[in-house]
Every structure is written in C-alpha cells, then in structure tokens.
Design a protein around this motif. Structure first.
Motif, PDB file in Angstrom:
ATOM      1  N   SER A  81       0.820  -1.210   0.000  1.00 45.62           N
ATOM      2  CA  SER A  81       0.000   0.000   0.000  1.00 45.62           C
ATOM      3  C   SER A  81       0.851   1.255   0.000  1.00 45.62           C
ATOM      4  O   SER A  81       0.493   2.277  -0.614  1.00 45.62           O
ATOM      5  CB  SER A  81      -0.926   0.005   1.221  1.00 45.62           C
ATOM      6  N   GLU A  82       2.025   1.192   0.635  1.00 46.04           N
ATOM      7  CA  GLU A  82       2.939   2.336   0.674  1.00 46.04           C
ATOM      8  C   GLU A  82       3.718   2.443  -0.640  1.00 46.04           C
ATOM      9  O   GLU A  82       3.953   3.537  -1.159  1.00 46.04           O
ATOM     10  CB  GLU A  82       3.909   2.172   1.842  1.00 46.04           C
ATOM     11  N   ALA A  83       4.106   1.297  -1.180  1.00 50.59           N
ATOM     12  CA  ALA A  83       4.882   1.291  -2.427  1.00 50.59           C
ATOM     13  C   ALA A  83       4.066   1.812  -3.603  1.00 50.59           C
ATOM     14  O   ALA A  83       4.610   2.414  -4.537  1.00 50.59           O
ATOM     15  CB  ALA A  83       5.384  -0.122  -2.713  1.00 50.59           C
ATOM     16  N   GLU A  84       2.763   1.582  -3.582  1.00 53.86           N
ATOM     17  CA  GLU A  84       1.894   2.030  -4.681  1.00 53.86           C
ATOM     18  C   GLU A  84       2.008   3.531  -4.899  1.00 53.86           C
ATOM     19  O   GLU A  84       2.079   4.016  -6.035  1.00 53.86           O
ATOM     20  CB  GLU A  84       0.438   1.663  -4.355  1.00 53.86           C
ATOM     21  N   GLY A  85       2.033   4.286  -3.808  1.00 57.69           N
ATOM     22  CA  GLY A  85       2.189   5.729  -3.938  1.00 57.69           C
ATOM     23  C   GLY A  85       3.632   6.153  -4.137  1.00 57.69           C
ATOM     24  O   GLY A  85       3.908   7.156  -4.796  1.00 57.69           O
ATOM     25  N   ALA A  86       4.562   5.384  -3.580  1.00 57.37           N
ATOM     26  CA  ALA A  86       5.974   5.765  -3.635  1.00 57.37           C
ATOM     27  C   ALA A  86       6.519   5.771  -5.058  1.00 57.37           C
ATOM     28  O   ALA A  86       7.354   6.616  -5.409  1.00 57.37           O
ATOM     29  CB  ALA A  86       6.807   4.829  -2.759  1.00 57.37           C
ATOM     30  N   VAL A  87       6.063   4.844  -5.913  1.00 58.89           N
ATOM     31  CA  VAL A  87       6.602   4.821  -7.276  1.00 58.89           C
ATOM     32  C   VAL A  87       6.294   6.126  -8.001  1.00 58.89           C
ATOM     33  O   VAL A  87       7.093   6.588  -8.824  1.00 58.89           O
ATOM     34  CB  VAL A  87       6.086   3.623  -8.111  1.00 58.89           C
ATOM     35  N   ARG A  88       5.159   6.727  -7.693  1.00 57.73           N
ATOM     36  CA  ARG A  88       4.806   7.993  -8.336  1.00 57.73           C
ATOM     37  C   ARG A  88       5.368   9.192  -7.583  1.00 57.73           C
ATOM     38  O   ARG A  88       5.540  10.264  -8.160  1.00 57.73           O
ATOM     39  CB  ARG A  88       3.280   8.103  -8.457  1.00 57.73           C
ATOM     40  N   ARG A  89       5.625   9.026  -6.314  1.00 56.76           N
ATOM     41  CA  ARG A  89       6.165  10.131  -5.524  1.00 56.76           C
ATOM     42  C   ARG A  89       7.629  10.396  -5.847  1.00 56.76           C
ATOM     43  O   ARG A  89       8.093  11.530  -5.762  1.00 56.76           O
ATOM     44  CB  ARG A  89       6.013   9.824  -4.034  1.00 56.76           C
ATOM     45  N   TYR A  90       8.353   9.366  -6.248  1.00 56.48           N
ATOM     46  CA  TYR A  90       9.797   9.508  -6.424  1.00 56.48           C
ATOM     47  C   TYR A  90      10.294   9.272  -7.852  1.00 56.48           C
ATOM     48  O   TYR A  90      11.429   9.653  -8.152  1.00 56.48           O
ATOM     49  CB  TYR A  90      10.538   8.566  -5.470  1.00 56.48           C
ATOM     50  N   LEU A  91       9.507   8.636  -8.712  1.00 55.84           N
ATOM     51  CA  LEU A  91       9.957   8.347 -10.077  1.00 55.84           C
ATOM     52  C   LEU A  91       9.041   9.001 -11.103  1.00 55.84           C
ATOM     53  O   LEU A  91       7.833   8.776 -11.087  1.00 55.84           O
ATOM     54  CB  LEU A  91       9.988   6.829 -10.328  1.00 55.84           C
ATOM     55  N   GLY A  92       9.632   9.769 -11.990  1.00 53.52           N
ATOM     56  CA  GLY A  92       8.873  10.420 -13.051  1.00 53.52           C
ATOM     57  C   GLY A  92       9.783  10.696 -14.240  1.00 53.52           C
ATOM     58  O   GLY A  92      10.772   9.974 -14.460  1.00 53.52           O
ATOM     59  N   VAL A  93       9.482  11.736 -14.987  1.00 60.02           N
ATOM     60  CA  VAL A  93      10.238  12.032 -16.207  1.00 60.02           C
ATOM     61  C   VAL A  93      10.612  13.504 -16.288  1.00 60.02           C
ATOM     62  O   VAL A  93       9.985  14.363 -15.671  1.00 60.02           O
ATOM     63  CB  VAL A  93       9.453  11.647 -17.487  1.00 60.02           C
TER      64      VAL A  93
ATOM     65  N   PRO B  99       4.395  11.310 -13.487  1.00 59.75           N
ATOM     66  CA  PRO B  99       4.726  12.682 -13.094  1.00 59.75           C
ATOM     67  C   PRO B  99       5.775  13.303 -14.013  1.00 59.75           C
ATOM     68  O   PRO B  99       6.792  12.669 -14.329  1.00 59.75           O
ATOM     69  CB  PRO B  99       5.276  12.528 -11.672  1.00 59.75           C
ATOM     70  N   ILE B 100       5.514  14.524 -14.432  1.00 57.27           N
ATOM     71  CA  ILE B 100       6.503  15.294 -15.193  1.00 57.27           C
ATOM     72  C   ILE B 100       7.242  16.153 -14.172  1.00 57.27           C
ATOM     73  O   ILE B 100       6.798  17.234 -13.804  1.00 57.27           O
ATOM     74  CB  ILE B 100       5.827  16.153 -16.278  1.00 57.27           C
TER      75      ILE B 100
END
Length: 399
Positions: free
Chosen positions: A220-232, A259-260
C-alpha cells in the motif's frame, strides 16, 4: 525564479557552462549566475539548476567546507538550488562526447551510487520549501540493450534509487524526485515507449511489488511511492525531433499518471523543406562534440539517424521532398536561425498547455550548445543569450 500562480520554478541549465569538475562548476556558478539574476530577477530569489558530475559529487561529499561555502554563496546572492542535472556522469565540455554521455548506464552500480549521493546532497543543499529534482539519463543507449535481462536490470536499479529516496525522506523529511529523460536513440525515446515502460515495469503490480521488497515497505505504501519519487523530464526539443505532437505527448503522460518532474524548454533545428542548396550550410552543424540525432520525413515516413551528417548523406543520395529535424539545441527565443527554422513552436504549445493547468513545478531551459553554435549565429555574450531565453520563457509561461 518562482513564476507564481502555481506555474513552478524556472531557471536555465548550467550545463551550458564549464563544469566537469567542482572547481569548474563552482567558478562558472559564481561568474555567471549572479549576472543573470541581476537581469531577470533582481528583486526576488532566483532558482539554480546545478550540473553535478561524478567528480563534483566526490568533492562535495568529501568536504563539509565546500558544502558550507556553496550554501553561503547561494544565500548571499539570493539564489536557491531546485534541480540537478545528473545525466552526464563524466566530462561533457571540451572533448568529444557522443554516445559516451549515456555511460555508465542504469545497469551499473556506479550510476546508482552516484544518483543516491546527489539525492543526499540535495537534502542538505536545497532549501526546505523546495522538493528538488534529479535529471538523469534515459536508462541506456538503445543499441546496448541486449534483451529482457538488461531491461530488468536497469528497472531494478531505478527502483533501488526510489527506495533510497523513500528512506531519505523518512530520515530527513526531504523529498527528492528522480526524473528519467527520454532522448532520441535511447531505450526511452518516444513518449509511447516511455508510457509503456512505466505501465509495464514501474506502475505495474510487479514493479510496485519489487519496490516494496527493496524498500521493506507494505504494498500500500509502495503504490504511492513509485509515483512520488519516479517520473520524467519532458524535453520538448527531443520530442519534436521525433515529429511528436507536443500537446498530445504531454496529455499521454498525464493520462498515464506519469509525473513530469521537469518540463524542459528546448528547441531543435528544423528544415521544413530540404533542398540540395542547403547542404553546405547544414554541414556546419555537423562539426560538434555531441550526438546530433536526426529525423527525415518523406511522404509521412520517418527515418532516424544517429548523426546529422548521416541524414544529410542519405538525402543527398536521394534528394526527394524531405523534412528534417535534428537534435541541435538552438536558442528558444528564435523561430529562425540563419536560413533555417527551429521547433520553437513546440515550446509555445507546451507552455500554452502549462498555463491552463500546470504540468510541472520545475521548468528549465536547456540550451547547452552555445560553445558549438556557429560563430556567425551568435549575438552578444552568454549572459545576454541566457537572459533572452529566460525572459522569453517567463513571458510565455505567465501569458
């Protein structure tokens, strides 16, 4: 500088200056950035995009005094660090770079350690009101990607850095964001390829589960973390070289939930209708230390080349009606450069979209080719040039 109204922070990339070592970068920072600030943001804080090579990282990590001096300099001149260019690991100025710019790629431990070290430095050097971004390479030079194991390896390493960023925020309260930058001739090149990579490798159940395992956190924490820390990083010039429609490409990223983290204002050289008479003047742009990835469009069919010279040779062998775009960064305030045009229209389209609904909180101008721009096309010095670019993008963004 903060553009206000949620439009984000804008500056220019210090990749344009000498900066292969901390001594070089520090000298460039002190010589040029206060002069630019005095022109474009005399009465308000001015954002700094800092190029950090591996050599610079080693120096700053090892010297508390150098870090303290940098913080003092930034405060004294009303400057603040908001982003780091960690794409070129090694030398970038004064020598042939070409595809070496992608090395070490994201399969290497050196790239992971270097990126993590920059994140740690940013947690100390960036002010508390900024969530700084790290601009990095598009995972690998495409010809080097040998198969699924190679892709799995650099995917894991990107997730390892995301896990480090998660832990960094837990320990320090500072959020640092990692932004992959698609570029012609790389594993991440087109927007469609980028969306597919995030969908299949990062945002997928398998990607989320891998981050959870690496970071030691619940799904549940990792689901948000991928978008919180990895983008383009979305480099407008790169995507126009590939004949992408910029607003369509940006919408694809938004719709995919990618995320940009940085919207990069860059323009490329464009020849709407190539003729044999243009070839001598275009070949001037082939004398460069950088790759000049180029695309030819004939009857709607796009053919890509690693070097502008190769594209010109192909046209010369078959001089039919052809459109050319090439990865040569040109000043964003110009719609024409000599007898040729530029893809400034892409910058205008992106910023019109950004005005309606801000796409990113970090904007940056990355025209690093001042040193290799043909002399007859230069006007003024580098401070004049950077200032004009900043004023142009600021006015476009603010409307």
């Amino acid at each position: 500088m903060d553009l206000g109204n949620g439009l984000g922070h804008l500056s220019y990339s210090t990749l344009v200056h000498a900066g292969d070592t901390w001594a070089d970068m520090n000298a460039s920072l002190r010589e040029f950035v206060p002069l630019v600030k005095a022109r474009v943001s005399p009465d308000a804080p001015f954002a700094v995009s800092l190029r950090m090579s591996a050599s610079t990282v080693e120096t700053l990590r090892g010297s508390e005094r150098e870090r303290a001096d940098l913080i003092s300099f930034l405060r004294e001149h009303d400057l603040y660090l908001y982003t780091v260019n960690a794409f070129p690991y090694g030398p970038f100025k004064g020598r042939e770079v070409m595809e070496d710019v992608y090395e070490p790629d994201w399969t290497s431990e050196a790239r992971v350690e270097y990126t993590n070290a920059i994140a740690d430095l940013l947690a100390e050097l960036a002010p508390a009101h900024i969530d700084p971004s790290i601009q990095t390479s598009p995972l690998a030079f495409a010809p080097n990607v040998t198969g699924a194991d190679y892709v799995a390896h650099f995917t894991t390493n990107a997730l390892r850095v995301a896990a480090h960023l998660y832990d960094l925020e837990r320990r320090t309260g500072r959020r640092v964001k990692l932004a992959l930058e698609p570029e012609p001739a790389c594993y991440l090149e087109t927007t469609d390829e980028t969306v597919a990579f995030f969908r299949e490798r990062i945002h997928s159940p398998a990607g989320v589960a891998e981050l959870a395992r690496i970071a030691g956190i619940p799904l549940s924490e990792a689901e948000g973390a991928v978008r919180r820390y990895l983008g383009v990083v979305f480099d407008i010039g790169h995507q126009t070289v590939g004949f992408e429609d910029i607003t369509t490409s940006l919408a694809k990223l938004v719709d995919a939930g990618i995320p940009i983290f940085k919207l990069q204002e860059a323009a490329a050289l464009w020849v709407e209708r190539l003729t044999p008479e243009m070839l001598p003047e275009l070949r001037v742009f082939t004398d460069t230390i950088y790759l000049s990835q180029s695309s030819l469009r004939v009857d709607g069919v796009i053919t890509k080349y690693l070097h502008l010279g190769d594209a010109l040779d192909a046209y010369e062998a078959n001089p039919v009606e052809t459109e050319l775009r090439t990865h040569f960064h040109v000043p964003v305030f110009l719609s024409e450069i000599g007898p040729f045009r530029t893809t400034r229209f892409g910058v205008e389209a992106a910023l019109a979209m950004h005005r309606e609904l801000p796409l990113s909180d970090h904007l940056e101008i990355e025209t690093y080719t001042w040193d290799v721009l043909p002399a007859e096309l230069k006007t003024g010095d580098i401070v004049d040039y950077v200032t004009r670019e900043l004023e142009f993008v600021r006015d476009l963004a603010q409307g």
